[in-house]
Design a protein around this motif. Structure first.
Motif, PDB file in Angstrom:
ATOM      1  N   THR A 217      39.763  41.526  46.095  1.00 15.12           N
ATOM      2  CA  THR A 217      39.236  42.233  44.836  1.00 15.12           C
ATOM      3  C   THR A 217      40.114  42.981  44.255  1.00 15.12           C
ATOM      4  N   GLU A 220      43.444  41.548  42.957  1.00 14.83           N
ATOM      5  CA  GLU A 220      43.316  40.910  41.556  1.00 14.83           C
ATOM      6  C   GLU A 220      43.260  41.924  40.491  1.00 14.83           C
ATOM      7  N   LYS A 221      42.751  43.154  40.641  1.00 13.76           N
ATOM      8  CA  LYS A 221      42.610  44.190  39.725  1.00 13.76           C
ATOM      9  C   LYS A 221      44.076  44.883  39.514  1.00 13.76           C
ATOM     10  N   TYR A 223      45.814  46.575  41.854  1.00 17.07           N
ATOM     11  CA  TYR A 223      45.683  47.692  42.766  1.00 17.07           C
ATOM     12  C   TYR A 223      47.112  47.640  43.849  1.00 17.07           C
TER      13      TYR A 223
END
Lengths: 227, 227
Positions: A217, A220-221, A223
């Motif tokens: 997750t 995907e963002k 980071y």
DNA sequence: ATAGTATATTGTAATAATGAAACTGACTTT
DNA sequence: AAAGTCAGTTTCATTATTACAATATACTAT
């Protein structure tokens, strides 16, 4: 019965990393054929014509250690004219990360041809294997700073101290424990298992596992880590 | 006269990046032989038996653009069984960074088979060239964050605004100008040429060049960047 | 139970990096 | 000479990183 052909000018070589006794180690095998028979060398192999390139190191790992689904990364292509003395062979280097407690070598007599060697005690190697090994270690050190791949070297359940020792072994430097824990807490990719170590002669540490979902997750963002 | 043999199951393919009109572009050529004749594709070539692998992309670059000593990085090996329809061929992908003002294509009639294409307008490509291209772009984006390789895409003398625009084009995000300048000033790898832009219809910007010596000193000291 | 030992765990203050706005500079166009 | 355009600087509030040491816990030996 499989009857496929090997491509004889294209091989792979594998640097298999493990973490044991607080040290980063790699797996070497003693060559039992010429050239360079008897030297410790990187496990390698040739490509079958009907086999995807990426399948080759996975197959070799399986044959050698019995392990499947091993974490593998490409190191690069090595293609100097005379790297292999017999004929022109180009090789693709890979590194693998395995949890060495999944693959403990027998220390008995029969296992003399396979050895874990600490990365700072690697002997002279045949062909361009030293170059491949060095490149693999450099890549591992880079990758581990920006992606949490170190978990592949630890058991399913591990303590934060184990993780820190691992990073210190790979990066070859001391890390401040408090800041390390703060960073981990902020990133939040460790799952607290609410379990303690057993049979240790001191305060038992909490056990964690790697939260892969959470990590994906974050990626995907967009980071980005930096250990 | 050179009379050496080509290895017919091993090739290289090159993603050649350039920076023009504020956009990151790549160089594609129209295939003039089957298979996939007529499609735009990555420039590639085969390896001679008496040629180091790393020499191949350098030679191809020289043939195609006339440029020597081009910045080249390996992207990886691509070896799916059916990636090339005619026979089993494994390819090594590379990316190159060139200053596109060193190699301006004629826009005249004869140059129809070579084109700069913006990286977000790349058409359908033959074989696994889309995969290779995507991998190259991902690697470039990673590398550019940790090493000052972007300079290879700019002329010898450049302004800070040009450099910033370049980073914005590669990383595909806006960067704060003030902080960008502060970071550059701190790192200190730009040499102030004490020269100004000419013939611009606004305040002329200062010109800089890349201080390679200083950069290498920093790398030796273990300095790490992050743009 | 108590002391001893070994490792686990936690907080705070100083410093550096970042993000945002307002301002000045140099040159060109009208 | 006024307005436009991009270059470059200063300042300040916010946030992230770094450096640094004392306390807590679990087990062992007596």
């Amino acid at each position: 019965m499989k009857e496929s052909l090997l491509i004889d000018n294209l091989s792979i070589d594998c640097v298999i990393f493990g973490f044991d006794e607080g040290k980063l180690k790699a797996l070497f095998i003693k060559r039992n054929t010429e050239p360079c028979k008897g030297m410790m060398s990187l496990p390698g192999g040739f490509v079958y014509v009907d086999e995807d390139l990426t399948h080759v190191p996975a197959r070799r790992l399986k044959d050698l250690t019995g392990l499947k689904n091993v974490f593998l990364r490409e190191v690069g292509a090595f293609g100097k004219i005379d790297r292999y003395p017999e004929r022109r062979v180009i090789t693709i280097g890979y590194y693998a990360l395995i949890n060495s407690s999944d693959y403990k070598l027998d220390v008995g007599a029969d296992a003399q041809d396979v050895r874990w060697i600490s990365v700072d005690e690697v002997p002279e190697l045949p062909f361009d294997h030293t170059e491949i090994f060095d490149a693999a270690l450099i890549k591992l050190r880079k990758h581990v700073r920006y992606e949490p791949i170190g978990y592949n070297l630890l058991p399913e359940k591990f303590t934060i101290t184990q993780l820190q020792t691992l990073y210190e072994a790979i990066l070859n430097k001391k890390i401040d424990n408090r800041n390390f824990r703060k960073k981990l807490a902020k990133i939040g990719i460790l799952k607290d298992l609410k379990e303690k170590q057993k049979n240790v002669s001191h305060r038992a540490a909490n056990l964690y596992s790697f939260n892969k979902k959470k990590y994906e997750t974050l990626v995907e963002k967009g980071y980005t880590f930096d250990f």
